[in-house]
Design a protein around this motif. Sequence first.
Motif, mmCIF file in Angstrom:
data_model
loop_
_atom_site.group_PDB
_atom_site.id
_atom_site.type_symbol
_atom_site.label_atom_id
_atom_site.label_comp_id
_atom_site.label_asym_id
_atom_site.label_seq_id
_atom_site.Cartn_x
_atom_site.Cartn_y
_atom_site.Cartn_z
ATOM 1 N N UNK A 27 0.813 -1.216 0.000
ATOM 2 C CA UNK A 27 0.000 0.000 0.000
ATOM 3 C C UNK A 27 0.848 1.268 0.000
ATOM 4 N N UNK A 28 1.970 1.229 -0.714
ATOM 5 C CA UNK A 28 2.835 2.410 -0.827
ATOM 6 C C UNK A 28 3.274 2.592 -2.272
ATOM 7 N N UNK A 29 3.814 3.784 -2.556
ATOM 8 C CA UNK A 29 4.194 4.124 -3.921
ATOM 9 C C UNK A 29 5.498 4.913 -3.919
ATOM 10 N N UNK A 30 5.753 5.613 -5.024
ATOM 11 C CA UNK A 30 6.957 6.435 -5.150
ATOM 12 C C UNK A 30 7.051 7.472 -4.036
ATOM 13 N N UNK A 31 5.935 7.934 -3.524
ATOM 14 C CA UNK A 31 5.940 8.989 -2.506
ATOM 15 C C UNK A 31 6.793 8.575 -1.313
ATOM 16 N N UNK A 32 6.538 7.417 -0.743
ATOM 17 C CA UNK A 32 7.338 6.962 0.392
ATOM 18 C C UNK A 32 8.639 6.331 -0.084
ATOM 19 N N UNK A 33 8.623 5.692 -1.251
ATOM 20 C CA UNK A 33 9.814 5.019 -1.746
ATOM 21 C C UNK A 33 10.996 5.947 -1.920
ATOM 22 N N UNK A 34 10.789 7.078 -2.565
ATOM 23 C CA UNK A 34 11.887 7.998 -2.815
ATOM 24 C C UNK A 34 12.362 8.657 -1.521
ATOM 25 N N UNK A 35 11.432 9.059 -0.663
ATOM 26 C CA UNK A 35 11.807 9.688 0.610
ATOM 27 C C UNK A 35 12.553 8.703 1.510
ATOM 28 N N UNK A 36 12.100 7.471 1.545
ATOM 29 C CA UNK A 36 12.734 6.453 2.371
ATOM 30 C C UNK A 36 14.116 6.092 1.823
ATOM 31 N N UNK A 37 14.246 6.012 0.522
ATOM 32 C CA UNK A 37 15.553 5.755 -0.099
ATOM 33 C C UNK A 37 16.531 6.868 0.259
ATOM 34 N N UNK A 38 16.076 8.110 0.191
ATOM 35 C CA UNK A 38 16.921 9.259 0.540
ATOM 36 C C UNK A 38 17.376 9.165 1.995
ATOM 37 N N UNK A 39 16.448 8.844 2.895
ATOM 38 C CA UNK A 39 16.777 8.753 4.313
ATOM 39 C C UNK A 39 17.759 7.606 4.564
ATOM 40 N N UNK A 40 17.566 6.478 3.914
ATOM 41 C CA UNK A 40 18.482 5.347 4.083
ATOM 42 C C UNK A 40 19.883 5.684 3.574
ATOM 43 N N UNK A 41 19.977 6.393 2.456
ATOM 44 C CA UNK A 41 21.291 6.717 1.895
ATOM 45 C C UNK A 41 22.047 7.743 2.731
ATOM 46 N N UNK A 42 21.370 8.415 3.653
ATOM 47 C CA UNK A 42 22.061 9.322 4.580
ATOM 48 C C UNK A 42 22.839 8.528 5.629
ATOM 49 N N UNK A 43 22.498 7.257 5.811
ATOM 50 C CA UNK A 43 23.171 6.374 6.758
ATOM 51 C C UNK A 43 24.476 5.893 6.126
ATOM 52 N N UNK A 44 25.610 6.232 6.717
ATOM 53 C CA UNK A 44 26.915 5.884 6.137
ATOM 54 C C UNK A 44 27.192 4.378 6.128
ATOM 55 N N UNK A 45 26.412 3.604 6.867
ATOM 56 C CA UNK A 45 26.585 2.151 6.900
ATOM 57 C C UNK A 45 25.801 1.452 5.788
ATOM 58 N N UNK A 46 24.979 2.196 5.051
ATOM 59 C CA UNK A 46 24.223 1.629 3.931
ATOM 60 C C UNK A 46 25.102 1.679 2.682
ATOM 61 N N UNK A 47 25.363 0.510 2.131
ATOM 62 C CA UNK A 47 26.183 0.411 0.920
ATOM 63 C C UNK A 47 25.357 0.725 -0.325
ATOM 64 N N UNK A 48 24.131 0.197 -0.366
ATOM 65 C CA UNK A 48 23.253 0.387 -1.522
ATOM 66 C C UNK A 48 21.810 0.409 -1.060
ATOM 67 N N UNK A 49 21.026 1.260 -1.683
ATOM 68 C CA UNK A 49 19.593 1.269 -1.445
ATOM 69 C C UNK A 49 18.903 1.730 -2.719
ATOM 70 N N UNK A 50 17.895 1.004 -3.109
ATOM 71 C CA UNK A 50 17.097 1.374 -4.272
ATOM 72 C C UNK A 50 15.713 0.781 -4.117
ATOM 73 N N UNK A 51 14.779 1.347 -4.835
ATOM 74 C CA UNK A 51 13.418 0.810 -4.770
ATOM 75 C C UNK A 51 12.833 0.775 -6.172
ATOM 76 N N UNK A 52 11.796 -0.034 -6.307
ATOM 77 C CA UNK A 52 11.084 -0.095 -7.581
ATOM 78 C C UNK A 52 9.611 -0.338 -7.318
ATOM 79 N N UNK A 53 8.815 0.089 -8.277
ATOM 80 C CA UNK A 53 7.390 -0.238 -8.301
ATOM 81 C C UNK A 53 7.278 -1.298 -9.383
ATOM 82 N N UNK A 54 7.062 -2.576 -8.991
ATOM 83 C CA UNK A 54 7.089 -3.657 -9.984
ATOM 84 C C UNK A 54 6.148 -3.449 -11.163
#
Length: 111
Positions: A27-54
């Motif tokens: 029950x989510x879309x690009x709205x939360x996907x892009x914001x959540x990806x941005x927040x995860x990539x601010x974490x220096x311990x995250x090597x890779x983060x990406x999302x897709x809408x299948x």
Amino acid sequence: MAESIPKIQILKGAEPDLSAATYQIHDESHTIGNALRWMLMKNEKVEFCGYSVPHPSENHINMRIQMYDGLSSLTALIQALKDLDDLCVTIDEEYTKSLQSGQFERWDEKS
């Protein structure tokens, strides 16, 4: 009664220690996907983060998270969700404060 789908599911293929995993968020879309990806990539311990809408007709996103040093991607996801929530609360509070102060520019159709 219909069976309820969990909000977040870990998809097959995740590392046993969850240092790399793909999460399906329902029950989510690009709205939360892009914001959540941005927040995860601010974490220096995250090597890779990406999302897709299948597919546009499917009401979920897939979020892939890979961590450095064998850390848990689930822990990073939960922290990113908390941080995003905190950011939204802060924005709402500041917006409300600004609106109540009356210190904003009004747009007038006659201008």
